[in-house]
Design a protein around this motif. Structure first.
Motif, PDB file in Angstrom:
ATOM      1  N   UNK A   1       0.847  -1.194   0.000  1.00  0.00           N
ATOM      2  CA  UNK A   1       0.000   0.000   0.000  1.00  0.00           C
ATOM      3  C   UNK A   1       0.882   1.242   0.000  1.00  0.00           C
ATOM      4  N   UNK A   2       0.284   2.352  -0.390  1.00  0.00           N
ATOM      5  CA  UNK A   2       1.012   3.620  -0.336  1.00  0.00           C
ATOM      6  C   UNK A   2       0.140   4.661   0.347  1.00  0.00           C
ATOM      7  N   UNK A   3       0.623   5.380   1.328  1.00  0.00           N
ATOM      8  CA  UNK A   3       1.967   5.291   1.885  1.00  0.00           C
ATOM      9  C   UNK A   3       2.289   3.881   2.406  1.00  0.00           C
ATOM     10  N   UNK A   4       3.559   3.495   2.277  1.00  0.00           N
ATOM     11  CA  UNK A   4       3.984   2.184   2.708  1.00  0.00           C
ATOM     12  C   UNK A   4       3.863   2.036   4.224  1.00  0.00           C
ATOM     13  N   UNK A   5       3.793   0.772   4.669  1.00  0.00           N
ATOM     14  CA  UNK A   5       3.760   0.479   6.103  1.00  0.00           C
ATOM     15  C   UNK A   5       5.183   0.225   6.573  1.00  0.00           C
ATOM     16  N   UNK A   6       5.731   1.179   7.325  1.00  0.00           N
ATOM     17  CA  UNK A   6       7.089   1.010   7.827  1.00  0.00           C
ATOM     18  C   UNK A   6       7.205  -0.238   8.689  1.00  0.00           C
ATOM     19  N   UNK A   7       8.347  -0.917   8.547  1.00  0.00           N
ATOM     20  CA  UNK A   7       8.639  -2.064   9.374  1.00  0.00           C
ATOM     21  C   UNK A   7       9.286  -1.662  10.684  1.00  0.00           C
ATOM     22  N   UNK A   8       9.892  -2.652  11.356  1.00  0.00           N
ATOM     23  CA  UNK A   8      10.411  -2.433  12.711  1.00  0.00           C
ATOM     24  C   UNK A   8      11.897  -2.730  12.830  1.00  0.00           C
ATOM     25  N   UNK A   9      12.640  -2.652  11.723  1.00  0.00           N
ATOM     26  CA  UNK A   9      14.101  -2.715  11.818  1.00  0.00           C
ATOM     27  C   UNK A   9      14.577  -1.349  12.291  1.00  0.00           C
ATOM     28  N   UNK A  10      14.401  -1.102  13.567  1.00  0.00           N
ATOM     29  CA  UNK A  10      14.687   0.204  14.155  1.00  0.00           C
ATOM     30  C   UNK A  10      14.953   0.025  15.641  1.00  0.00           C
ATOM     31  N   UNK A  11      15.679   0.961  16.202  1.00  0.00           N
ATOM     32  CA  UNK A  11      15.971   0.875  17.631  1.00  0.00           C
ATOM     33  C   UNK A  11      14.722   1.106  18.483  1.00  0.00           C
ATOM     34  N   UNK A  12      13.763   1.859  17.954  1.00  0.00           N
ATOM     35  CA  UNK A  12      12.492   2.085  18.618  1.00  0.00           C
ATOM     36  C   UNK A  12      11.372   1.940  17.598  1.00  0.00           C
ATOM     37  N   UNK A  13      10.234   1.387  18.051  1.00  0.00           N
ATOM     38  CA  UNK A  13       9.100   1.229  17.139  1.00  0.00           C
ATOM     39  C   UNK A  13       7.812   1.481  17.897  1.00  0.00           C
ATOM     40  N   UNK A  14       6.987   2.375  17.352  1.00  0.00           N
ATOM     41  CA  UNK A  14       5.671   2.667  17.930  1.00  0.00           C
ATOM     42  C   UNK A  14       4.655   1.720  17.309  1.00  0.00           C
ATOM     43  N   UNK A  15       3.883   1.030  18.162  1.00  0.00           N
ATOM     44  CA  UNK A  15       2.979  -0.001  17.662  1.00  0.00           C
ATOM     45  C   UNK A  15       1.738  -0.077  18.547  1.00  0.00           C
ATOM     46  N   UNK A  16       0.613  -0.447  17.927  1.00  0.00           N
ATOM     47  CA  UNK A  16      -0.618  -0.708  18.669  1.00  0.00           C
ATOM     48  C   UNK A  16      -0.314  -1.769  19.734  1.00  0.00           C
TER      49      UNK A  16
END
Length: 345
Positions: free
Chosen positions: A126-141
């Motif tokens: 989809x666009x905007x794309x759904x960012x993944x979680x290869x990150x030091x911090x991730x905001x998530x439901x």
């Protein structure tokens, strides 16, 4: 909690286009009341991540802008959801990467993995794309978080997502206890299929792959016989699970099935259309079943990893820090010498 005036910076692995992978510094957004902030510990490099890096696309999901990769992740809750939902601060967790709509017919049937409105971490569908979680911090439901039982290491829990894919595939095969099962392709997903089959009591587990290293891993996880290349056409398997997605692998799976056998197609083919021995499907009256992602299986997988009934740790072959992502991806592409490659955050 994180205040709006605070600036919290973190590093993330971002795909911009084919061959353009960058470690970028970003600013953490303010979480909504139902959202938590996860300090990501580990992330597993998946085939889809490799495709976005190498080709800028996975099938029809084409990068149209920068996107954070990664959907196989585990870590700890750094900031709990303000509304009190979800795990408390400090809880070790893994993240369910799918967010289905919850209202369509598939969701109502309990088949949320088929929801056409699902968003998935690290997906350009989809666009905007759904960012993944290869990150030091991730905001998530917070509802997407699955707490880890005591004794389950955060590192091992990075395998919960691909193990759930394998678990779902085995469930699509029906009863496997006491059966002869062929697994085509012993990459990380195929290896986890072997482990799930062993836990489910399969009588024989026959595995094929093009390389010796994954076959050694398959034997360690419970394979009773392995073959380099194809399997004997007179194998007479009750069930075949193709995790290769290759035309040759699929042909091996079909030809190795007994009359009345069951084929589970798990591996995604490189192209939507490819050769398929459909004549044997007719003359042997085979059942053909697809297997796509998973949904409710994640909690059961986490519990099985924790109690030791599902063995997955040997699937991990390499671990790299985030700053060595390019090396990690190059290693993961070499199926002859690697299994599951982890990024450490």
């Amino acid at each position: 909690m994180i205040l709006r005036e605070e600036i919290v910076e973190y590093r993330a692995l971002v795909a911009h286009a084919a061959g353009d992978l960058r470690v970028e510094t970003r600013t953490l957004r303010e979480p909504a009341p139902h959202e938590a902030v996860v300090a990501v510990g580990y992330g597993g490099v998946c085939g889809s991540d490799l495709h976005y890096h190498a080709h800028g696309a996975v099938g029809e999901s084409v990068l149209r802008g920068p996107m954070v990769l990664g959907h196989e992740v585990s870590g700890h809750v750094a900031v709990a959801a303000a509304d009190g939902s979800g795990p408390a601060e400090g809880t070790p967790v893994t993240i369910h990467p799918a967010t289905p709509c919850g209202t369509c017919a598939f969701c109502a049937e309990g088949r949320q993995n088929l929801c056409p409105h699902t968003t998935y971490l690290g997906s350009a569908a989809r666009f905007p794309h759904t960012d993944g979680a290869f990150a030091e911090r991730h905001v998530v439901d917070a509802a997407r978080l699955v707490p880890l039982p005591e004794g389950l290491a955060v590192r091992t829990a990075a395998l919960a997502e691909p193990a759930s894919v394998a678990w779902h595939a085995v469930s699509r095969a029906g009863e496997v206890a006491g059966r002869r099962v062929l697994v085509v392709g012993a990459g990380p997903i195929g290896a986890l299929v072997v482990s799930v089959l062993r836990r489910a009591g399969a009588g024989e587990i026959v595995v094929t792959d093009l390389h010796e290293r994954p076959l050694r891993l398959a034997r360690e996880l419970g394979a009773t016989a392995t073959f380099t290349g194809g399997a004997p056409e007179d194998l007479g398997a009750d069930i075949a699970i193709d995790s290769s997605g290759a035309a040759a692998g699929l042909a091996t799976a079909v030809r190795s099935l007994r009359r009345g056998g069951h084929l589970v197609q798990l591996g995604l083919p490189p192209k939507p259309e490819q050769p398929f021995p459909s004549g044997l499907v007719v003359t042997r009256e085979l059942t053909v079943t697809g297997s796509f992602r998973f949904h409710a299986e994640l909690s059961g997988v986490v519990a099985a990893l924790a109690d030791g009934s599902l063995v997955a740790e040997p699937v991990i072959s390499h671990e790299f820090p985030l700053g060595e992502a390019e090396t990690a991806f190059a290693t993961a592409r070499d199926a002859a010498s690697s299994g599951k490659v982890l990024l450490r955050f």
